[in-house]
Design a protein around this motif. Structure first.
Motif, PDB file in Angstrom:
ATOM      1  N   LEU A 116      -7.881  10.040  12.067  1.00  0.00           N
ATOM      2  CA  LEU A 116      -6.575   9.861  11.871  1.00  0.00           C
ATOM      3  C   LEU A 116      -5.877   9.771  10.683  1.00  0.00           C
ATOM      4  O   LEU A 116      -4.853  10.344  10.394  1.00  0.00           O
ATOM      5  CB  LEU A 116      -6.254   8.514  12.641  1.00  0.00           C
ATOM      6  CG  LEU A 116      -4.695   8.528  12.974  1.00  0.00           C
ATOM      7  CD1 LEU A 116      -4.107   9.758  13.778  1.00  0.00           C
ATOM      8  CD2 LEU A 116      -4.626   7.321  14.044  1.00  0.00           C
ATOM      9  N   LEU A 117      -6.700   9.196   9.666  1.00  0.00           N
ATOM     10  CA  LEU A 117      -6.092   9.125   8.284  1.00  0.00           C
ATOM     11  C   LEU A 117      -6.113  10.552   7.700  1.00  0.00           C
ATOM     12  O   LEU A 117      -5.155  10.787   6.766  1.00  0.00           O
ATOM     13  CB  LEU A 117      -7.103   8.283   7.628  1.00  0.00           C
ATOM     14  CG  LEU A 117      -6.846   7.874   6.162  1.00  0.00           C
ATOM     15  CD1 LEU A 117      -5.278   7.480   5.753  1.00  0.00           C
ATOM     16  CD2 LEU A 117      -7.808   7.085   5.496  1.00  0.00           C
TER      17      LEU A 117
ATOM     18  N   ASP B 103      -7.384   3.932  -4.556  1.00  0.00           N
ATOM     19  CA  ASP B 103      -5.943   3.684  -5.025  1.00  0.00           C
ATOM     20  C   ASP B 103      -5.012   4.281  -4.128  1.00  0.00           C
ATOM     21  O   ASP B 103      -3.882   4.094  -4.033  1.00  0.00           O
ATOM     22  CB  ASP B 103      -5.754   4.314  -6.415  1.00  0.00           C
ATOM     23  CG  ASP B 103      -6.056   5.758  -6.605  1.00  0.00           C
ATOM     24  OD1 ASP B 103      -6.743   6.367  -5.631  1.00  0.00           O
ATOM     25  OD2 ASP B 103      -5.402   6.491  -7.471  1.00  0.00           O
ATOM     26  N   VAL B 104      -5.254   5.264  -3.157  1.00  0.00           N
ATOM     27  CA  VAL B 104      -4.608   5.772  -2.098  1.00  0.00           C
ATOM     28  C   VAL B 104      -4.767   5.183  -0.961  1.00  0.00           C
ATOM     29  O   VAL B 104      -3.797   4.787  -0.162  1.00  0.00           O
ATOM     30  CB  VAL B 104      -4.810   7.442  -2.129  1.00  0.00           C
ATOM     31  CG1 VAL B 104      -3.968   8.174  -0.963  1.00  0.00           C
ATOM     32  CG2 VAL B 104      -4.587   8.162  -3.366  1.00  0.00           C
ATOM     33  N   ALA B 105      -6.094   4.712  -0.620  1.00  0.00           N
ATOM     34  CA  ALA B 105      -6.258   3.981   0.680  1.00  0.00           C
ATOM     35  C   ALA B 105      -7.141   2.610  -0.044  1.00  0.00           C
ATOM     36  O   ALA B 105      -8.144   2.562   0.230  1.00  0.00           O
ATOM     37  CB  ALA B 105      -7.182   4.734   1.540  1.00  0.00           C
ATOM     38  N   PRO B 106      -6.346   1.617  -0.402  1.00  0.00           N
ATOM     39  CA  PRO B 106      -6.998   0.371  -1.120  1.00  0.00           C
ATOM     40  C   PRO B 106      -7.723  -0.366   0.074  1.00  0.00           C
ATOM     41  O   PRO B 106      -8.336  -1.115  -0.265  1.00  0.00           O
ATOM     42  CB  PRO B 106      -5.955  -0.278  -1.569  1.00  0.00           C
ATOM     43  CG  PRO B 106      -4.298   0.192  -0.695  1.00  0.00           C
ATOM     44  CD  PRO B 106      -4.787   1.603  -0.580  1.00  0.00           C
ATOM     45  N   HIS B 107      -7.183  -0.106   1.501  1.00  0.00           N
ATOM     46  CA  HIS B 107      -7.829  -1.057   2.519  1.00  0.00           C
ATOM     47  C   HIS B 107      -8.863  -0.356   3.166  1.00  0.00           C
ATOM     48  O   HIS B 107      -9.453  -0.889   4.204  1.00  0.00           O
ATOM     49  CB  HIS B 107      -6.667  -1.316   3.215  1.00  0.00           C
ATOM     50  CG  HIS B 107      -6.060  -2.645   2.838  1.00  0.00           C
ATOM     51  ND1 HIS B 107      -6.140  -3.657   2.117  1.00  0.00           N
ATOM     52  CD2 HIS B 107      -4.665  -2.401   2.507  1.00  0.00           C
ATOM     53  CE1 HIS B 107      -5.032  -4.492   1.782  1.00  0.00           C
ATOM     54  NE2 HIS B 107      -4.005  -3.362   2.043  1.00  0.00           N
ATOM     55  N   SER B 108      -9.228   0.925   2.789  1.00  0.00           N
ATOM     56  CA  SER B 108     -10.346   1.771   3.307  1.00  0.00           C
ATOM     57  C   SER B 108     -11.723   1.445   3.359  1.00  0.00           C
ATOM     58  O   SER B 108     -12.150   1.189   1.835  1.00  0.00           O
ATOM     59  CB  SER B 108     -10.115   3.347   3.245  1.00  0.00           C
ATOM     60  OG  SER B 108     -11.401   3.965   3.643  1.00  0.00           O
ATOM     61  N   SER B 109     -12.545   0.963   4.041  1.00  0.00           N
ATOM     62  CA  SER B 109     -13.884   0.420   3.526  1.00  0.00           C
ATOM     63  C   SER B 109     -14.766   1.667   3.440  1.00  0.00           C
ATOM     64  O   SER B 109     -15.660   1.757   2.628  1.00  0.00           O
ATOM     65  CB  SER B 109     -14.562  -0.270   4.969  1.00  0.00           C
ATOM     66  OG  SER B 109     -14.462   0.413   5.996  1.00  0.00           O
ATOM     67  N   LEU B 110     -14.395   2.939   3.859  1.00  0.00           N
ATOM     68  CA  LEU B 110     -15.247   4.025   3.541  1.00  0.00           C
ATOM     69  C   LEU B 110     -14.797   4.347   2.059  1.00  0.00           C
ATOM     70  O   LEU B 110     -15.771   4.954   1.355  1.00  0.00           O
ATOM     71  CB  LEU B 110     -14.969   5.074   4.797  1.00  0.00           C
ATOM     72  CG  LEU B 110     -15.761   6.526   4.448  1.00  0.00           C
ATOM     73  CD1 LEU B 110     -17.166   6.270   4.482  1.00  0.00           C
ATOM     74  CD2 LEU B 110     -15.408   7.513   5.510  1.00  0.00           C
ATOM     75  N   SER B 111     -13.767   4.338   1.850  1.00  0.00           N
ATOM     76  CA  SER B 111     -13.309   5.053   0.487  1.00  0.00           C
ATOM     77  C   SER B 111     -13.794   3.917  -0.472  1.00  0.00           C
ATOM     78  O   SER B 111     -14.578   4.116  -1.668  1.00  0.00           O
ATOM     79  CB  SER B 111     -11.716   4.703   0.145  1.00  0.00           C
ATOM     80  OG  SER B 111     -11.112   5.865   1.111  1.00  0.00           O
ATOM     81  N   PHE B 112     -13.764   2.694  -0.306  1.00  0.00           N
ATOM     82  CA  PHE B 112     -14.629   1.522  -1.185  1.00  0.00           C
ATOM     83  C   PHE B 112     -16.081   1.957  -1.170  1.00  0.00           C
ATOM     84  O   PHE B 112     -16.655   1.794  -2.439  1.00  0.00           O
ATOM     85  CB  PHE B 112     -13.999   0.192  -0.570  1.00  0.00           C
ATOM     86  CG  PHE B 112     -14.672  -0.987  -1.310  1.00  0.00           C
ATOM     87  CD1 PHE B 112     -14.280  -1.408  -2.437  1.00  0.00           C
ATOM     88  CD2 PHE B 112     -16.045  -1.297  -1.026  1.00  0.00           C
ATOM     89  CE1 PHE B 112     -14.871  -2.424  -3.226  1.00  0.00           C
ATOM     90  CE2 PHE B 112     -16.859  -2.278  -1.681  1.00  0.00           C
ATOM     91  CZ  PHE B 112     -16.064  -3.061  -2.747  1.00  0.00           C
TER      92      PHE B 112
END
Length: 326
Positions: free
Chosen positions: A323-324, A129-138
Motif C-alpha cells: 500500500l505504501l 528519511d521518507v518513511a521514518p516510521h517504516s520498520s522495513l526501511s529501518f
C-alpha cells in the motif's frame, strides 16, 4: 544474566531454551504492559499459571492500533515503528525502548544472515528519511542498502542494473517491481550470476494485480534470475523478526527465536497438516511490546517445514508495504 542479555545471546547464537525464555519474557511484559495485563487477565492466564510458551495469550494485531503496548512510558521510547497504513487510515504502532531497539538490531541482522550471503543490497523502498516510521526501511538501512526510490527510480534502477559487474541482492515490494517492469516495458537486464531477488509480497491491492508465478517468471525473463534465486520476505511492523521463503512455492521459514502456531478460527485450537488457519507468532525479539501476536493472516503448514501464507483472512483490511509503494 539479565533478560535482554539472555535474549541477545539466544538470537546471536541460535541457541537457548525457547520455552523458558518465552515464559520469562511473558512475565516481564505482563508486569509492565498494563493493556496486555488486562487482556491476559481476561483470558485467565498469568505468569503463575502459564507453564508452556503455547499457553501465553497472543494479543490480536489490531491491539497495536488501539493501545500503547509498551513496557516503558512512551516518552522513554527511542523509536516507534508504524504499519504502512490501511485503506481506513489506521496504523499499528510498535514502541521500541532502547533495550528493545538494541535487540531488534541483533534480530534483523542475525535473521538476514541466517538466510542470505553478504552481497551489496539495493532497495526498491523509500529510505528512512521518507518513511521514518517504516520498520522495513529501518531494517534495510541497517543492512547497508542503497535506496532507489522517487520519481526517477525506474531510470535510476535501469542505470544501476546496467552497470552491475558483481552479484547483488535486489530487495523491493511486489508492486515496486511491477511498476519498474511496466516503466521499462520490454527491456531486459542480464544481472550477474549469483544475484538474489527478495520481494515483500502483497500482490493484490488497488493497482495492477499480479500473481507470484507471473512475477517470478518476469524476474527470470527480465533480470535473468532463476526462481531458485528469488525469495519472499514476510514481516509485520508488530514483529521484530522476519520470515523468508525461497522460490515460487517455498514455505515461510523462521529463525530459531521465532515460532508460529496456526489456529482454527472457530475453535482456537492448533490445526493439523493441510488445514488452514490464522497465524499466531511468538517472537523472542519483541521485548518492549508483546512477544505473542495473533495476526489476521491465513496460513497452512507445509509438509517440508514452515508454512504457506494464504493471504489475509476474509474481511481483513488492506495494509502493508505494498500500500505504501502504491
Amino acid at each position: 544474566m539479565s533478560l535482554p542479555a539472555d535474549l541477545t545471546q539466544c538470537i546471536q547464537t541460535s541457541t537457548g531454551d525457547f520455552d523458558a525464555l518465552a515464559l520469562r519474557l511473558f512475565a516481564y511484559q505482563y508486569e509492565n504492559n498494563p493493556p496486555y495485563q488486562r487482556f491476559c487477565n481476561g483470558r485467565g492466564v498469568t505468569p503463575e499459571t502459564a507453564t508452556h510458551w503455547q499457553e501465553i495469550p497472543a494479543a490480536p494485531a489490531v491491539a497495536f492500533k488501539r493501545f500503547s503496548l509498551t513496557c516503558v512510558p512512551e516518552s522513554e521510547c527511542v523509536k516507534v515503528f508504524h504499519s504502512s497504513g490501511t485503506t481506513s487510515g489506521e496504523t499499528s504502532r510498535h514502541f521500541m525502548s532502547e533495550a528493545a531497539l538494541d535487540l531488534y538490531l541483533v534480530s534483523l541482522q542475525a535473521g538476514y544472515a541466517h538466510h542470505f550471503p553478504s552481497l551489496p543490497l539495493l532497495a526498491l523502498m523509500p529510505p528512512p528519511d521518507v518513511a521514518p516510521h517504516s520498520s522495513l526501511s529501518f531494517m534495510l538501512e541497517t543492512l547497508g542498502a542503497e535506496f532507489i526510490w522517487g520519481e526517477s527510480s525506474a531510470d535510476q534502477l535501469r542505470h544501476t542494473l546496467a552497470g552491475l559487474a558483481t552479484p547483488c541482492t535486489l530487495f523491493g515490494t511486489a508492486f515496486a517491481f511491477v511498476n519498474f517492469f511496466d516503466a521499462t516495458r520490454k527491456e531486459n537486464f542480464a544481472l550477474p550470476e549469483g544475484t538474489l531477488l527478495i520481494e515483500t509480497g502483497g500482490f493484490k491491492g488497488r493497482s495492477r494485480e499480479i500473481e507470484r508465478e507471473e512475477l517470478y517468471a518476469l524476474f527470470t525473463e527480465r533480470f535473468g534470475v532463476a526462481p531458485s534465486h528469488c525469495y519472499s520476505e514476510y514481516g509485520m511492523s508488530e514483529l521484530a523478526s522476519q520470515f523468508y521463503s525461497q522460490g515460487v512455492d517455498g514455505p515461510k521459514l523462521a529463525p530459531p527465536w521465532l515460532k508460529t502456531r496456526i489456529l482454527d478460527p472457530v475453535t482456537g485450537t492448533d490445526t493439523v497438516l493441510g488445514q488452514p488457519g490464522l497465524l499466531a507468532h511468538y517472537d523472542l525479539a519483541n521485548y518492549n511490546s508483546v512477544l505473542a501476536i495473533q495476526t489476521e493472516d491465513m496460513g497452512v503448514w507445509d509438509e517440508c517445514g514452515g508454512f504457506q501464507l494464504q493471504g489475509r483472512a476474509p474481511g481483513a483490511v488492506l495494509r502493508g508495504c505494498s500500500l505504501l509503494a502504491e
